[in-house]
Design a protein around this motif. Structure first.
Motif, short mmCIF file in Angstrom:
data_model
loop_
_atom_site.label_atom_id
_atom_site.label_comp_id
_atom_site.label_asym_id
_atom_site.label_seq_id
_atom_site.Cartn_x
_atom_site.Cartn_y
_atom_site.Cartn_z
N PHE A 68 31.17 20.03 -34.69
CA PHE A 68 31.46 18.44 -34.93
C PHE A 68 31.11 17.74 -33.62
O PHE A 68 30.68 16.45 -33.68
CB PHE A 68 33.05 18.64 -35.18
N ALA A 69 31.16 18.45 -32.43
CA ALA A 69 30.84 17.80 -31.35
C ALA A 69 29.42 17.26 -31.43
O ALA A 69 29.03 16.18 -30.92
CB ALA A 69 30.79 18.54 -29.99
N PHE A 70 28.38 18.01 -31.60
CA PHE A 70 26.88 17.87 -32.01
C PHE A 70 26.69 16.73 -33.19
O PHE A 70 25.79 15.84 -33.16
CB PHE A 70 26.11 18.94 -32.16
N ALA A 71 27.82 16.78 -34.07
CA ALA A 71 27.65 15.69 -35.28
C ALA A 71 28.04 14.46 -34.53
O ALA A 71 27.17 13.36 -34.90
CB ALA A 71 28.84 16.17 -36.25
N LEU A 72 29.01 14.10 -33.69
CA LEU A 72 29.11 12.83 -32.99
C LEU A 72 27.83 12.53 -32.06
O LEU A 72 27.32 11.64 -32.38
CB LEU A 72 30.28 13.02 -32.40
N ILE A 73 27.42 13.52 -31.33
CA ILE A 73 26.18 13.28 -30.45
C ILE A 73 25.02 12.86 -31.19
O ILE A 73 24.38 11.99 -30.86
CB ILE A 73 25.94 14.61 -29.54
N ASN A 93 24.78 12.70 -40.27
CA ASN A 93 23.88 13.72 -39.95
C ASN A 93 24.27 14.99 -40.29
O ASN A 93 25.45 15.37 -40.98
CB ASN A 93 23.53 13.66 -38.80
N ILE A 94 23.44 16.13 -40.44
CA ILE A 94 23.44 17.36 -41.06
C ILE A 94 24.44 18.15 -40.40
O ILE A 94 25.00 19.03 -40.90
CB ILE A 94 22.27 17.87 -41.09
N PHE A 95 24.83 17.88 -39.02
CA PHE A 95 26.07 18.52 -38.26
C PHE A 95 27.20 18.48 -39.05
O PHE A 95 27.93 19.32 -38.94
CB PHE A 95 25.84 18.29 -36.85
N PHE A 96 27.58 17.23 -39.60
CA PHE A 96 28.77 17.00 -40.47
C PHE A 96 28.87 18.20 -41.52
O PHE A 96 29.86 18.56 -41.98
CB PHE A 96 28.86 15.76 -41.00
N THR A 97 27.55 18.35 -42.35
CA THR A 97 27.50 19.01 -43.27
C THR A 97 27.66 20.60 -43.15
O THR A 97 28.66 21.14 -43.62
CB THR A 97 26.12 18.96 -43.94
N LEU A 98 27.19 20.82 -41.91
CA LEU A 98 27.40 22.38 -41.48
C LEU A 98 28.76 22.35 -40.89
O LEU A 98 29.33 23.54 -41.38
CB LEU A 98 26.28 22.70 -40.38
N ALA A 99 29.46 21.46 -40.46
CA ALA A 99 30.68 21.81 -39.72
C ALA A 99 31.75 21.88 -40.75
O ALA A 99 32.83 22.69 -40.94
CB ALA A 99 30.99 20.71 -38.74
#
Length: 221
Positions: A68-73, A93-99
């Motif tokens: 989630f931190a990298f989703a925001l970044i 972005n895709i980090f939200f999907t993964l998280a």
């Protein structure tokens, strides 16, 4: 002893290369469709690696928090590269999907036999994804990651479910994503060299660089 094959590091390298080619096509050469086909390998590999990460991490909650931190970044670089704006509310972005998928796996694992509670939480996440969050690859992307979790020990079921999602949940170009099963099935259980934060940082950094190239090099030329 592990058989010969591809380690986690090897799979990450394949996924990063595929993603880079995909985003070069998306940001710089949108008419070159073959670049997007090459890029279809990336997400299924990341989906597999998220599941493997769940089984091998020492702290799932920290893992979720890191995603989630990298989703925001990554959100501003993602919006700039894909939509040429600092904020685009209809796609994340895709980090939200993964998280979010990792949250689903954590819920399923924690609830065990309490199926109703698990279903209620998963349904809530699904509704949030569909109506508000709208992460890259959407419900199908989360479903693909859950397939890697649920069918981890059943190769035939895994291949069929992942192929079905790639074929029926997205546009034609995503069908090439089913080819990612070939390197995934070569996974040998080894971690390989550790370069964790390189792979996390590569996503927002390369998107920002591609955006800057498009804005200040290609447009000027």
């Amino acid at each position: 002893m592990y058989k010969r094959g591809l380690s986690v590091f090897d799979l990450k390298c394949i996924a990063v290369f595929s993603m880079l080619v995909d985003h070069i096509g998306m940001v710089l050469f949108p008419s070159e469709l073959w670049l997007r086909y090459v890029g279809r390998l990336a997400f299924p590999i990341y989906a597999f690696l998220i599941t493997e990460g769940f089984f091998h991490t020492r702290n799932v909650k920290k893992y979720i928090g890191r995603l989630f931190a990298f989703a925001l970044i990554s959100e501003i670089p993602y919006d700039l590269a894909r939509y040429d704006t600092l904020f685009y509310k209809d796609s994340q972005n895709i980090f939200f999907t993964l998280a979010l998928a990792l949250v689903c796996i954590y819920v399923l694992d924690a609830c065990g036999e309490q199926l109703l509670i698990a279903c209620a939480v998963l349904a809530s996440i699904g509704l949030a994804v569909y109506y508000w969050i709208k992460p890259d690859y959407g419900i199908g992307g989360i479903g693909m990651i859950l397939c890697f979790y649920l069918f981890r020990m059943y190769k035939a079921e895994l291949c069929l479910s992942v192929t079905a999602i790639n074929f029926f949940c997205y546009e034609d170009v995503q069908r090439a994503g089913a080819l990612a099963l070939f390197p995934i099935l070569l996974y040998n259980g080894k971690k390989g060299p550790s370069a964790k934060y390189f792979f996390y940082l590569f996503y927002p950094v390369h998107l920002l660089i591609l955006y800057l190239i498009r804005r200040y090099v290609i447009h000027v030329a």
